[in-house]
Write a protein that holds these residues in place. Structure first.
Motif, PDB file in Angstrom:
ATOM      1  N   SER A  87       0.246   5.529   3.718  1.00  0.00           N
ATOM      2  CA  SER A  87      -0.349   4.239   4.065  1.00  0.00           C
ATOM      3  C   SER A  87      -0.995   4.305   5.451  1.00  0.00           C
ATOM      4  O   SER A  87      -2.091   3.785   5.663  1.00  0.00           O
ATOM      5  CB  SER A  87       0.709   3.134   4.020  1.00  0.00           C
TER       6      SER A  87
ATOM      7  N   ALA B 121       0.842  -1.196   0.000  1.00  0.00           N
ATOM      8  CA  ALA B 121       0.000   0.000   0.000  1.00  0.00           C
ATOM      9  C   ALA B 121       0.878   1.247   0.000  1.00  0.00           C
ATOM     10  O   ALA B 121       1.785   1.378   0.831  1.00  0.00           O
ATOM     11  CB  ALA B 121      -0.918   0.001   1.224  1.00  0.00           C
ATOM     12  N   CYS B 122       0.634   2.131  -0.946  1.00  0.00           N
ATOM     13  CA  CYS B 122       1.383   3.389  -1.074  1.00  0.00           C
ATOM     14  C   CYS B 122       2.886   3.158  -1.160  1.00  0.00           C
ATOM     15  O   CYS B 122       3.680   3.999  -0.752  1.00  0.00           O
ATOM     16  CB  CYS B 122       1.055   4.336   0.075  1.00  0.00           C
TER      17      CYS B 122
ATOM     18  N   GLY C 279      -4.210   6.417   5.181  1.00  0.00           N
ATOM     19  CA  GLY C 279      -5.210   5.631   4.461  1.00  0.00           C
ATOM     20  C   GLY C 279      -5.768   4.524   5.331  1.00  0.00           C
ATOM     21  O   GLY C 279      -6.974   4.240   5.318  1.00  0.00           O
ATOM     22  N   GLY C 280      -4.903   3.912   6.109  1.00  0.00           N
ATOM     23  CA  GLY C 280      -5.331   2.853   7.021  1.00  0.00           C
ATOM     24  C   GLY C 280      -6.266   3.358   8.093  1.00  0.00           C
ATOM     25  O   GLY C 280      -7.237   2.685   8.458  1.00  0.00           O
ATOM     26  N   LYS C 281      -5.979   4.560   8.607  1.00  0.00           N
ATOM     27  CA  LYS C 281      -6.867   5.156   9.618  1.00  0.00           C
ATOM     28  C   LYS C 281      -8.242   5.439   9.015  1.00  0.00           C
ATOM     29  O   LYS C 281      -9.268   5.128   9.609  1.00  0.00           O
ATOM     30  CB  LYS C 281      -6.266   6.466  10.164  1.00  0.00           C
ATOM     31  N   VAL C 282      -8.248   6.030   7.815  1.00  0.00           N
ATOM     32  CA  VAL C 282      -9.506   6.376   7.151  1.00  0.00           C
ATOM     33  C   VAL C 282     -10.326   5.118   6.858  1.00  0.00           C
ATOM     34  O   VAL C 282     -11.536   5.080   7.067  1.00  0.00           O
ATOM     35  CB  VAL C 282      -9.236   7.171   5.847  1.00  0.00           C
ATOM     36  N   LYS C 283      -9.669   4.063   6.379  1.00  0.00           N
ATOM     37  CA  LYS C 283     -10.365   2.841   5.960  1.00  0.00           C
ATOM     38  C   LYS C 283     -10.422   1.776   7.048  1.00  0.00           C
ATOM     39  O   LYS C 283     -10.954   0.686   6.828  1.00  0.00           O
ATOM     40  CB  LYS C 283      -9.692   2.257   4.703  1.00  0.00           C
ATOM     41  N   ASP C 284      -9.866   2.063   8.220  1.00  0.00           N
ATOM     42  CA  ASP C 284      -9.843   1.118   9.337  1.00  0.00           C
ATOM     43  C   ASP C 284      -9.238  -0.232   8.927  1.00  0.00           C
ATOM     44  O   ASP C 284      -9.808  -1.287   9.164  1.00  0.00           O
ATOM     45  CB  ASP C 284     -11.246   0.921   9.914  1.00  0.00           C
ATOM     46  N   LYS C 285      -8.074  -0.142   8.277  1.00  0.00           N
ATOM     47  CA  LYS C 285      -7.327  -1.334   7.871  1.00  0.00           C
ATOM     48  C   LYS C 285      -5.866  -1.126   8.223  1.00  0.00           C
ATOM     49  O   LYS C 285      -5.330  -0.041   8.035  1.00  0.00           O
ATOM     50  CB  LYS C 285      -7.434  -1.568   6.359  1.00  0.00           C
ATOM     51  N   HIS C 286      -5.230  -2.170   8.712  1.00  0.00           N
ATOM     52  CA  HIS C 286      -3.788  -2.091   8.994  1.00  0.00           C
ATOM     53  C   HIS C 286      -3.055  -2.657   7.778  1.00  0.00           C
ATOM     54  O   HIS C 286      -2.803  -3.864   7.697  1.00  0.00           O
ATOM     55  CB  HIS C 286      -3.452  -2.852  10.275  1.00  0.00           C
ATOM     56  N   PHE C 287      -2.750  -1.791   6.836  1.00  0.00           N
ATOM     57  CA  PHE C 287      -2.173  -2.222   5.568  1.00  0.00           C
ATOM     58  C   PHE C 287      -0.861  -3.009   5.700  1.00  0.00           C
ATOM     59  O   PHE C 287      -0.639  -3.929   4.909  1.00  0.00           O
ATOM     60  CB  PHE C 287      -2.003  -1.035   4.613  1.00  0.00           C
TER      61      PHE C 287
END
Length: 181
Positions: free
Chosen positions: A94, A43-44, A97-105
């Motif tokens: 990354s 990611a990124c 983006g992870g905070k916004v999408k609630d994913k730990h990339f």
């Protein structure tokens, strides 16, 4: 490479749990395997990993014992190579983006890199197994990995001594659908 060649590689890869402990892995093969992991997408383009490669026979045995320390993975002590996959910090893009999408990339990214490593090992005629169950504290101590870091995987690499098994997977209808869940 044609798609059918790649699919054949995927079909032949398995989690090998028995290695020829007398046969070392050639350095050039190991370098190609590591390059496959290094070139994995993330990611990124954060590349949130470090591969700590254990090739010293004495240390590999100790790392293998740490992998087997919780009563699982007893075969790991026979693996001539261990690739410890350490989670490193993702870049700011990354992380945001992870905070916004609630994913730990980084976890997703490490999984992709590990898949590249195991497929590359298979293409080199080597076996591999991804281990997530091990004595992380002991592995960090043995490999000089800072206590603040996470060792997410131990990927064992070596020449397999057992035959290929038939893959057991869910039927296609259970895991694939088109256009709707």
């Amino acid at each position: 490479m044609e798609y059918s060649d790649f699919l054949q590689l995927v079909l032949s890869r398995q989690s090998d749990r028995a290695y020829d402990k007398e046969r070392p892995v050639e350095a050039d093969k190991l370098e190609r395997i590591l390059e496959a992991g290094r070139m994995a997408p993330s990611a990124c383009n954060a590349q949130p990993w470090k591969f700590v490669v254990i090739t010293d026979p004495e240390l590999a045995l100790k790392i293998g014992k740490a992998a087997a320390g919780l009563g699982m993975n007893k075969f790991a002590k026979d693996a001539p190579v261990h690739i410890l996959v350490v989670e490193e910090s993702a870049n700011i893009t990354s992380l945001l983006g992870g905070k916004v999408k609630d994913k730990h990339f980084p976890l997703i990214d490490v999984g992709i890199a590990a898949a590249h490593i195991t497929l590359a090992a298979e293409s080199e005629g080597l076996g591999s197994c991804m281990l997530g169950w091990f004595d992380e504290k002991e592995m960090k101590r043995l490999a000089g990995i800072p206590a603040s870091k996470r060792v997410l995987l131990d990927i064992t690499i070596g020449y397999p001594v057992k035959e290929k098994r038939k893959k057991m997977r869910k039927p296609k209808e259970k895991v694939v659908s088109y256009n709707r869940y």
